[in-house]
Design an enzyme around this catalytic site. Sequence first.
Site, PDB file in Angstrom:
ATOM      1  N   ASN A   1       0.911  -1.191  -0.233  1.00  0.00           N
ATOM      2  CA  ASN A   1       0.149   0.073  -0.007  1.00  0.00           C
ATOM      3  C   ASN A   1       0.889   1.215   0.105  1.00  0.00           C
ATOM      4  OD1 ASN A   1      -1.813   2.011   0.611  1.00  0.00           O
ATOM      5  ND2 ASN A   1      -2.300   1.183   2.534  1.00  0.00           N
TER       6      ASN A   1
ATOM      7  N   GLU B   1      -6.902   4.748   7.858  1.00  0.00           N
ATOM      8  CA  GLU B   1      -6.526   6.018   7.799  1.00  0.00           C
ATOM      9  C   GLU B   1      -7.959   6.522   7.004  1.00  0.00           C
ATOM     10  OE1 GLU B   1      -2.912   5.237   5.683  1.00  0.00           O
ATOM     11  OE2 GLU B   1      -1.949   4.839   7.873  1.00  0.00           O
TER      12      GLU B   1
ATOM     13  N   LYS C   1       0.201   4.355  -0.223  1.00  0.00           N
ATOM     14  CA  LYS C   1      -0.658   5.321   0.482  1.00  0.00           C
ATOM     15  C   LYS C   1      -0.332   6.676  -0.138  1.00  0.00           C
ATOM     16  CE  LYS C   1      -0.276   2.792   4.841  1.00  0.00           C
ATOM     17  NZ  LYS C   1      -0.169   2.986   6.358  1.00  0.00           N
TER      18      LYS C   1
ATOM     19  N   HIS D   1      -9.513   1.036   4.747  1.00  0.00           N
ATOM     20  CA  HIS D   1      -8.286   1.314   5.447  1.00  0.00           C
ATOM     21  C   HIS D   1      -8.510   2.136   6.778  1.00  0.00           C
ATOM     22  CE1 HIS D   1      -4.178   2.238   6.704  1.00  0.00           C
ATOM     23  NE2 HIS D   1      -3.868   1.232   5.727  1.00  0.00           N
TER      24      HIS D   1
ATOM     25  N   GLY E   1       2.790   1.986  10.725  1.00  0.00           N
ATOM     26  CA  GLY E   1       3.694   2.846  10.658  1.00  0.00           C
ATOM     27  C   GLY E   1       4.513   3.349  12.138  1.00  0.00           C
TER      28      GLY E   1
ATOM     29  N   SER F   1       3.539  -2.521  10.301  1.00  0.00           N
ATOM     30  CA  SER F   1       5.083  -2.297  10.473  1.00  0.00           C
ATOM     31  C   SER F   1       5.642  -3.855  10.135  1.00  0.00           C
ATOM     32  CB  SER F   1       5.466  -2.238  12.120  1.00  0.00           C
ATOM     33  OG  SER F   1       4.959  -0.865  12.476  1.00  0.00           O
TER      34      SER F   1
ATOM     35  N   GLU G   1      -5.333  -5.358  10.548  1.00  0.00           N
ATOM     36  CA  GLU G   1      -4.211  -4.120  10.680  1.00  0.00           C
ATOM     37  C   GLU G   1      -4.488  -3.396  11.816  1.00  0.00           C
ATOM     38  OE1 GLU G   1      -2.405  -3.010   6.727  1.00  0.00           O
ATOM     39  OE2 GLU G   1      -4.033  -1.559   7.010  1.00  0.00           O
TER      40      GLU G   1
HETATM   41  P1  13P Z   1       3.078   0.236   7.707  1.00  0.00           P
HETATM   42  O1  13P Z   1       3.612  -1.087   6.955  1.00  0.00           O
HETATM   43  O2  13P Z   1       3.773   1.471   7.070  1.00  0.00           O
HETATM   44  O3  13P Z   1       2.999  -0.094   9.244  1.00  0.00           O
HETATM   45  O4  13P Z   1       1.437   0.236   6.967  1.00  0.00           O
HETATM   46  C1  13P Z   1       0.776  -0.655   7.201  1.00  0.00           C
HETATM   47  C2  13P Z   1      -0.674  -0.198   6.474  1.00  0.00           C
HETATM   48  O5  13P Z   1      -1.117   0.559   6.876  1.00  0.00           O
HETATM   49  C3  13P Z   1      -0.662  -0.630   5.060  1.00  0.00           C
HETATM   50  O6  13P Z   1      -2.240  -0.623   4.756  1.00  0.00           O
END
Ligand code: 13P
Length: 249
Positions: free
Chosen positions: A10, A95, A12, A93, A170, A209, A164
């Site tokens: 992803n 976010e 982002k 997601h 992150g 992560s 997740e």
């Molecule tokens: P990270 O791997 O950067 O922690 O992000 C995970 C994520 O949100 C994937 O959709």
Amino acid sequence: MTLSKLVAGNWKMHGVSSDLDELRAISAAAGDYPGVDVALCVPAVLIERAVRAAPGFAIGAQDVHHAEKGAHTGNVSAHMLLDAGATLTIVGHSERRDAQRERNEEVRAKAKAALASGLGVILCVGESLEQREAGRALDCVTTQLAASLPETPERPGSLAVAYEPIWAIGTGRVASCDDIKEMHGALRRCLVDRFGPAGSGVRILYGGSVKPSNAAEIFRTPDVDGALVGGASLKAADFVPIIAAAAQG
Ligand code: 13P
């Protein structure tokens, strides 16, 4: 049931034309691991260029609108994503659930529309730190999944669920393998409750992560059918070892 692993990146809100070299490198290396399904979900405006840069490689979107078309300024439909060459999309997601206030019903409508149009779907769920510390993680995440899943098992093989934990995204903090195992087991039961035997065919990915250093252990955990990777999917040097770990696990 043993499912082939899916390792999805992803990107982002990262990625412009100059990053397509990384995408080409990832696509070329993925060819060395034919037993692993690999995909990159890139910003919508990059999809068409990504498809041209790596023909035959699975390129996905990060969101989709549930409507076919209409007065939805700034949104993109499943048909548009397919037209650009995408084969899958992420929905729900954390976010977007947070910043765009997306509710379970909306996530469900998006998943339904995307699956009906022929796109694969990665449906994300996960608990907050507060919910985990209160001992409510299992309850919150299974409730979230049940409310976000389409009612009917339309193309369940094209659906993946990504667990997740929000506090692991992150942050460098990863859920323990015991916690992942417990959560994925609960999500599997939820999928079978909803879809019957077809629920066993839905892949359950872990995200949060994931890095080259922890991927092998995560992939060895029962009921982990792949990973959704953020930061470590941006560079081939990080992402390819994760694909290699999935091939072992
Ligand atoms: P990270 O791997 O950067 O922690 O992000 C995970 C994520 O949100 C994937 O959709």
